[in-house]
Scaffold this active site. Sequence first.
Site, PDB file in Angstrom:
ATOM      1  N   TYR A 206       0.828  -1.207   0.000  1.00  0.00           N
ATOM      2  CA  TYR A 206       0.000   0.000   0.000  1.00  0.00           C
ATOM      3  C   TYR A 206       0.867   1.265   0.000  1.00  0.00           C
ATOM      4  CZ  TYR A 206      -2.698   3.929   1.417  1.00  0.00           C
ATOM      5  OH  TYR A 206      -3.244   5.179   1.433  1.00  0.00           O
ATOM      6  N   HIS A 256      -2.348   0.184   6.715  1.00  0.00           N
ATOM      7  CA  HIS A 256      -3.558   0.096   5.889  1.00  0.00           C
ATOM      8  C   HIS A 256      -4.266  -1.238   6.079  1.00  0.00           C
ATOM      9  CE1 HIS A 256      -5.804   1.724   2.286  1.00  0.00           C
ATOM     10  NE2 HIS A 256      -5.471   2.831   2.920  1.00  0.00           N
TER      11      HIS A 256
HETATM   12 CO    CO Z   1      -4.638   5.687   6.105  1.00  0.00          CO
END
Ligand code: CO
Length: 451
Positions: A206, A256
Amino acid sequence: MNRRNFLSQMAAGASLAGLTFSTSGRIQGASIEPAQDDARGKKNEPIRITRVQAYPTAPSGTRLVVVKVETSEPGLYGLGCGTFTQRARTVVTAVNEYLDPFLRGMDPDNIEDLWQAMFQSSYWRNGPVLMNGLSGVDMALWDIKGKRAGMPVYQLLGGKCRVAVPVYRHVSASTPEQAADRVRAYMDEGVRYLRVQWSISGNANYGARGRRDRERSGHFGGQVYEPRPYRLAVPKLFGKLRELLGDEIDLLHDVHERLHPIQAIGLCKDLEPMRLFFLEDPVAPEDIGYLPKLREQTSIPIAMGELFNNANEWVRIISERNIDFIRCHLSQIGGISVARKLAALCDFFRVRTAWHGPGDLTPIGHAANLHVDMATWNFGIQECVAFNEATREVFPGAPEIKDGVVTLNDRPGIGVDFDEKLAAKYPIRDDPPFDLKWGRLRGRDGTIRRP
Ligand code: CO
């Protein structure tokens, strides 16, 4: 005052903002309205909401939704952010088809009352679509109140706690040396807090940036993400980065929610020596039951809340002191009205605010964050982005980052305007369908992974 006296006073419209009861116990009108013989008198007819509309626009390519509340007073309107970028058109429908007819004719002065009325009006409450619509209206009502008072919204929230709002910016890199260079470039601009995300070849982590990196990060499909290589690489990369940068700078990182909870606990322990400012979303909202276990084992500061929608998700983790920073997205939780209550709750538990401030937020939404930041003693840090030129033109008065801080423009209300005609030149498009490409990240065996 006994109940009878209270009611007869109310019937006379003498106090409490003119709330009028009939002797049968009915409240006159659709909302809390001033009585005819109220102290404001007939000359001061209340202002009415005449129209509520949502406007989708994408001046930077990212889908944004603006909510505008118009009133019976010529030239007086309020603006809010209702951006739910992945499902932008659903918010437009919720606002234009449901909140507009619901709110027309009501008094925009009664923000809390209207908030509760909107919240109850669908019977089934919460959810990102309804909350973004409601939040956009809420911000617009605060904007109207500020304009009426001739004051910036932070003044209505209690006034300044600081002169400016420090922000953190985003860096992504594939090596510690590259990350150090990018961090130093931001340090030269005066930024003191940097979120660093890592791309690892062959694994769609991410937060990887750039078009090719973005494809690698998995939002655009076709790439795989496995938690193990990510979990093992991150402590080594941060270790080296700390060696390169020393202790001068505050570093942040966003997991995340991409690890299994037990892996997240391991990662937190490994990252502890790197002295991060905070680690974000080590677990998913569904896994907050793991937070006390995580807390027992590590002193790493934890930030959470970006995906939260309602009080059931945050009350316990705050009151049990399981997080250090609350990161809610203001238009997911109910706007400025809820943010100020949430900030106050956090204050009693020494939890600091770090409101979500990504690219999928209008400058109005960013400014709303900043007004709450200004008036919150237990402020921690603010995530913020730089706007492109088109966005600045569509949103005159958009906040600007300078020397690592944002200073509000001190205009009455939220202080950011919206050029509808110009916005229409940047329609939201189906190509690239950013909102349709989430949910395609998969593991090596084809299993769907969290975005
Ligand atoms: Co965030």
